[in-house]
Enzyme design. Structure first.
Site, PDB file in Angstrom:
ATOM      1  N   ARG A 428       0.872  -1.179   0.000  1.00 21.99           N
ATOM      2  CA  ARG A 428       0.000   0.000   0.000  1.00 21.99           C
ATOM      3  C   ARG A 428       0.904   1.222   0.000  1.00 21.99           C
ATOM      4  O   ARG A 428       1.841   1.309   0.780  1.00 21.99           O
ATOM      5  CB  ARG A 428      -0.903   0.051   1.240  1.00 21.99           C
ATOM      6  CG  ARG A 428      -1.837  -1.135   1.396  1.00 21.99           C
ATOM      7  CD  ARG A 428      -2.804  -0.904   2.566  1.00 21.99           C
ATOM      8  NE  ARG A 428      -3.435  -2.143   2.990  1.00 21.99           N
ATOM      9  CZ  ARG A 428      -4.526  -2.658   2.442  1.00 21.99           C
ATOM     10  NH1 ARG A 428      -5.084  -2.036   1.408  1.00 21.99           N
ATOM     11  NH2 ARG A 428      -5.056  -3.777   2.894  1.00 21.99           N
ATOM     12  N   ARG A 458      -6.286  -5.501  -0.591  1.00 19.82           N
ATOM     13  CA  ARG A 458      -7.723  -5.218  -0.532  1.00 19.82           C
ATOM     14  C   ARG A 458      -8.013  -3.731  -0.363  1.00 19.82           C
ATOM     15  O   ARG A 458      -7.441  -3.058   0.484  1.00 19.82           O
ATOM     16  CB  ARG A 458      -8.365  -6.009   0.606  1.00 19.82           C
ATOM     17  CG  ARG A 458      -9.884  -5.833   0.665  1.00 19.82           C
ATOM     18  CD  ARG A 458     -10.508  -6.685   1.731  1.00 19.82           C
ATOM     19  NE  ARG A 458     -10.615  -8.075   1.328  1.00 19.82           N
ATOM     20  CZ  ARG A 458     -10.101  -9.099   2.008  1.00 19.82           C
ATOM     21  NH1 ARG A 458      -9.407  -8.875   3.090  1.00 19.82           N
ATOM     22  NH2 ARG A 458     -10.265 -10.337   1.599  1.00 19.82           N
ATOM     23  N   HIS A 488       3.112  -9.416   1.023  1.00 18.97           N
ATOM     24  CA  HIS A 488       2.833  -8.436   2.074  1.00 18.97           C
ATOM     25  C   HIS A 488       4.105  -7.935   2.744  1.00 18.97           C
ATOM     26  O   HIS A 488       4.071  -6.994   3.530  1.00 18.97           O
ATOM     27  CB  HIS A 488       1.900  -9.080   3.118  1.00 18.97           C
ATOM     28  CG  HIS A 488       1.399  -8.148   4.166  1.00 18.97           C
ATOM     29  ND1 HIS A 488       1.789  -8.231   5.490  1.00 18.97           N
ATOM     30  CD2 HIS A 488       0.536  -7.095   4.106  1.00 18.97           C
ATOM     31  CE1 HIS A 488       1.178  -7.291   6.193  1.00 18.97           C
ATOM     32  NE2 HIS A 488       0.414  -6.585   5.383  1.00 18.97           N
ATOM     33  N   TYR A 521       1.038   5.658  11.698  1.00 16.65           N
ATOM     34  CA  TYR A 521       1.214   4.271  12.119  1.00 16.65           C
ATOM     35  C   TYR A 521       2.546   4.127  12.847  1.00 16.65           C
ATOM     36  O   TYR A 521       3.562   4.655  12.403  1.00 16.65           O
ATOM     37  CB  TYR A 521       1.222   3.326  10.918  1.00 16.65           C
ATOM     38  CG  TYR A 521      -0.119   3.066  10.284  1.00 16.65           C
ATOM     39  CD1 TYR A 521      -1.147   3.999  10.328  1.00 16.65           C
ATOM     40  CD2 TYR A 521      -0.356   1.874   9.604  1.00 16.65           C
ATOM     41  CE1 TYR A 521      -2.372   3.755   9.725  1.00 16.65           C
ATOM     42  CE2 TYR A 521      -1.579   1.618   8.997  1.00 16.65           C
ATOM     43  CZ  TYR A 521      -2.582   2.566   9.062  1.00 16.65           C
ATOM     44  OH  TYR A 521      -3.791   2.323   8.461  1.00 16.65           O
ATOM     45  N   ARG A 621      -2.757  -5.270  19.223  1.00 16.51           N
ATOM     46  CA  ARG A 621      -3.657  -4.144  18.971  1.00 16.51           C
ATOM     47  C   ARG A 621      -5.087  -4.607  18.761  1.00 16.51           C
ATOM     48  O   ARG A 621      -6.024  -4.010  19.266  1.00 16.51           O
ATOM     49  CB  ARG A 621      -3.187  -3.360  17.741  1.00 16.51           C
ATOM     50  CG  ARG A 621      -4.149  -2.236  17.343  1.00 16.51           C
ATOM     51  CD  ARG A 621      -3.567  -1.396  16.218  1.00 16.51           C
ATOM     52  NE  ARG A 621      -3.285  -2.177  15.030  1.00 16.51           N
ATOM     53  CZ  ARG A 621      -4.160  -2.416  14.051  1.00 16.51           C
ATOM     54  NH1 ARG A 621      -5.389  -1.956  14.135  1.00 16.51           N
ATOM     55  NH2 ARG A 621      -3.814  -3.126  12.993  1.00 16.51           N
ATOM     56  N   HIS A 649       1.411  -0.704  15.033  1.00 13.57           N
ATOM     57  CA  HIS A 649       1.459  -1.559  13.848  1.00 13.57           C
ATOM     58  C   HIS A 649       2.699  -2.442  13.779  1.00 13.57           C
ATOM     59  O   HIS A 649       2.758  -3.361  12.961  1.00 13.57           O
ATOM     60  CB  HIS A 649       1.388  -0.668  12.602  1.00 13.57           C
ATOM     61  CG  HIS A 649       1.093  -1.380  11.332  1.00 13.57           C
ATOM     62  ND1 HIS A 649       2.030  -1.543  10.322  1.00 13.57           N
ATOM     63  CD2 HIS A 649      -0.030  -1.981  10.884  1.00 13.57           C
ATOM     64  CE1 HIS A 649       1.485  -2.201   9.316  1.00 13.57           C
ATOM     65  NE2 HIS A 649       0.236  -2.490   9.633  1.00 13.57           N
TER      66      HIS A 649
END
Length: 739
Positions: A428, A458, A488, A521, A621, A649
């Site tokens: 992303r 997504r 990822h 983040y 988290r 994160h």
């Protein structure tokens, strides 16, 4: 900061049975109490897992607790209301949609805690109705009045005077009316398609000639502001401060404006009733990658189908009539159990607009990330490559600037004539990504540039497709990863000529290469010139771009083949080292910080470590399926959750007895360990492991504000009211501000 006296409103009694506890008021939703569970050494009971869907809803309830916390700045509370709403939207589009599909296909695969898809859907429906109502009440009873006290009003049409109505009449006729499309339903006009997450008005109109009534639908435009601001009419004056204060802001929701002018949209008819509604559609789709030669085209086809996914939720205003609801249920093919009745405004994700007001006094104190000391420019600026030749660097965002560390690393590689190649994964990234622009510039300068763009990320698919095409147009070698897997991992490899040799420089992180989210983040990243990591990343990129299937690496654990096995093996080694040192020394300690802990094999390994006397401390988290603190199998496991200004994160794992620290992109979830390419890297430099140790100690400090997970699955605010408390994130910000 989050108050220990949480959810301080008149309705908090609905949410608790004792001080500082959130749970559903339906006892059927509670996890089995700890007293029903016991286990002898090496035996694990059947009810050892918590339900992952309920755990996710508990996470969102913790977000809502921040919105209800009146010790936080007011606009931050509004922001958390918006985050809660967006979170719940995605939960329904993906998780609920998946459960519905399994239920409809009669795939009665039970969850780890023994529930069928239908049983889980029933539980979700009850929990969601309660928490959605609570969300609305926090807004209506707490945040909205507080906004008014600060001169920020969200008003209704009846609150307006004639001058304001005249102003809005002009605005409606010039700016809104031309883009509206009223759609009536009769034998010649079928029921219109209603797009997912759109806000709509369901209208009943009556023909004056014969009294017949018809249904009509008006979609609230999603390309204009949800809240229409009226002209400023004065100022809030703080006489004690001796200044003029802030301007008054008055907003009218767009659906209120449209409702006021329905007679203009349906001239010659009588408006009988109108009500707001919103549907959520299934957005959980899969591309049959092995059956399609062109993944890009296949994905674009599926994206086109996504907007036509079946409805999974219908949100309605609580004033909707039974007859109107029955019509919507019938025409939209929605089951009554999927209806969420909401008092007040639907879709509070629009509160981001209110958060955007220039009212710094109502927001968190500004924080500017600092440049990592290793990269700070002194008298003679030094390249990042020269710095990394002297030793590894650990960056901690957002406290360390992403722009002056990771982004500069890639930009310097782009500009350096001695750099031969840049290889990077992109999952992303931001809309105006400086990282992507740097890769394009590098390719245009003649460097070998490889970008693995995960176009299946997504809800970022379209953006990633656009970037992939822009990169290809510039001459970048773009690949989409391995069939059947999402890539990822967060990795970058720079190959540089240095005299007669070639040196490799690397970045491995826990967060995306996104300059915008890097300010919001919390993540860590390793920048290194270590030869073993450089060789590992070379092998990894060759595996991603070619047909090789590398399974073993020197200094990395790589999913889908190596992370679960590698973590469980290290848990077992930690247990062995603990036993060898003698349990009385308490040497065994496993600390994990991550977003989610769901994988049953990893959880069972932690249970067995607990049975052996190893202490296990978890900072999670979101979702946690592990049941801590239960005699016989998890009494040595402690779980807490930290929520706050920044989204926690980073993924960090520490094994004390065997002295290993790992960081990377993987949470302990099935999707991460089985269906994604993920990377964990071992951090060996003692300077860096000391920094990671300090970070974990801060998060796990007994006085750190957090939520603690009880054996029965409920989360308790900690420390308790009246006890000393420290804020983990605020402590880190103050440390960096003082530099």
């Amino acid at each position: 900061m989050m108050s220990n006296d949480l959810l301080v409103t008149d309705i908090e009694a609905e949410a608790r049975t004792e001080e500082n506890i959130w749970h559903s008021d339906n006892s059927a939703l509670a996890a089995p109490p700890a007293a029903t569970t016991s286990a002898s050494q090496d035996q694990l009971p059947d009810d050892r897992y918590l339900n992952r869907e309920s755990s996710w809803l508990d996470f969102n309830a913790r977000v809502l607790a921040l919105a209800a916390d009146n010790s936080l700045p007011l606009l931050e509370r509004a922001k958390f209301l918006a985050i809660f709403a967006s979170n719940l939207d995605e939960f329904y589009m993906v998780r609920v949609a998946g459960l519905k599909r399994r239920d409809e296909m009669d795939l009665s695969v039970r969850s780890a805690d023994g529930l069928t898809p239908r049983e889980q859907l029933s539980r979700i429906g009850e929990q969601t109705q309660w928490i959605a109502s609570r969300h609305a009440r926090v807004f209506l009873d707490s945040v909205l009045p507080a906004l008014g006290e600060e001169g920020i009003y969200i008003v209704t049409w009846t609150d307006l005077d004639q001058a304001e109505r005249d102003q809005l009449s002009t605005y409606f006729n010039e700016q809104v009316f031309p883009v509206l499309t009223p759609l009536a339903v009769d034998p010649a006009h079928p029921f219109p398609f209603v797009s997912g997450l759109s806000l709509n008005l369901a209208v009943t109109v009556k023909q004056p000639e014969d009294g017949t009534q018809h249904f009509a639908r008006v979609k609230v435009p999603n390309n204009v502001d949800r809240f229409v601001e009226l002209a400023n009419r004065g100022a809030v004056r703080d006489t004690s401060a001796g200044d003029e204060g802030q301007l008054i802001h008055r907003f009218l929701p767009m659906e209120e404006l449209i409702a006021a002018f329905l007679p203009v949209l349906f001239p010659g008819t009588e408006i009988v009733e109108h009500h707001a509604f919103r549907i959520t559609r299934n957005a959980d789709f899969e591309v049959e990658e092995d059956r399609d030669e062109d993944l890009l085209q296949a994905l674009e086809r599926e994206l086109a189908r996504r907007r036509f996914g079946s409805p999974v939720r219908l949100e309605i205003a609580d004033d909707m009539t039974e007859s109107m609801l029955e019509l919507l249920l019938r025409e939209l093919d929605v089951h009554p159990s999927d209806v969420i009745e909401v008092p007040g405004l639907l879709d509070l994700s629009s509160l981001w607009q209110i958060y955007g007001l220039d009212r710094p006094a109502l927001k968190d104190r500004a924080f500017i990330p600092d440049t990592h000391p290793a990269f700070a420019e002194r008298e003679t600026p030094k390249s990042i490559f020269a710095t990394l030749r002297e030793g590894d660097v650990l960056v901690h965002h957002p406290y360390h600037s992403f722009a002056t560390s990771v982004q500069r690393f890639i930009e310097q590689a782009t500009a350096d004539p001695d750099v031969l190649a840049i290889k990077q994964t992109l999952y992303r990234t931001s809309g105006d990504s400086p990282i992507v622009l740097a890769l394009i510039e590098a390719a245009e300068a003649g460097k070998q540039v490889v970008a693995l763009v995960e176009i299946k990320a997504r809800f970022d698919e379209q953006a990633n497709i656009r970037w992939a095409r822009a990169l290809e147009h510039a001459g970048v070698h773009v690949v989409y990863g391995i069939v059947g897997l999402k890539t990822h991992c967060k990795t970058c490899l720079v190959v540089r000529r240095e005299g007669p040799t070639i040196r490799r420089y690397c970045h491995i992180g826990t967060g995306n290469y996104n300059s915008k989210t890097a300010r919001l983040y919390e993540d860590v990243g390793l920048l290194t010139a270590a030869p073993d990591i450089g060789a590992d990343l070379t092998d990894l990129f060759n595996s991603l771009t070619g047909y090789s299937r590398k399974l073993a690496y020197r200094n990395l654990l790589v999913a889908p083949y190596g992370i679960r096995r590698g973590i469980i093996e290290r848990v077992e080694r930690e247990v062995a080292a603990h036993r060898e040192s003698g349990p009385q020394t308490g040497k065994g300690l496993i600390r994990l910080k991550m977003n989610a802990l769901v994988d049953e094999q990893v959880i069972d390994a932690l249970y067995r470590a607990s049975q052996a006397g190893v202490r296990v401390e978890v900072v999670v988290r979101g979702i946690c399926a592990l049941r801590p603190g239960t005699e016989g199998f998890s009494e040595n496991i402690f779980v807490r959750s930290i929520l706050g200004r920044f989204l926690e994160h980073s993924r960090i794992i520490h094994f004390r007895a065997i002295d290993e620290f790992w960081i990377g992109s993987a949470d302990m979830m099935h999707r991460n360990l089985d269906r994604r390419v993920e990377v964990l890297a071992q951090v060996k430099d003692s300077r860096l492991t000391a920094q990671l140790d300090e970070l974990l100690k801060s998060a796990l400090d007994p006085f750190t504000r957090c939520w603690e997970l009880r054996p029965d699955g409920q989360w308790t605010a900690s420390p308790q009211k009246g006890q000393q408390v420290r804020d983990h994130q605020e402590s880190l910000m103050e440390r960096h501000r003082s530099r």
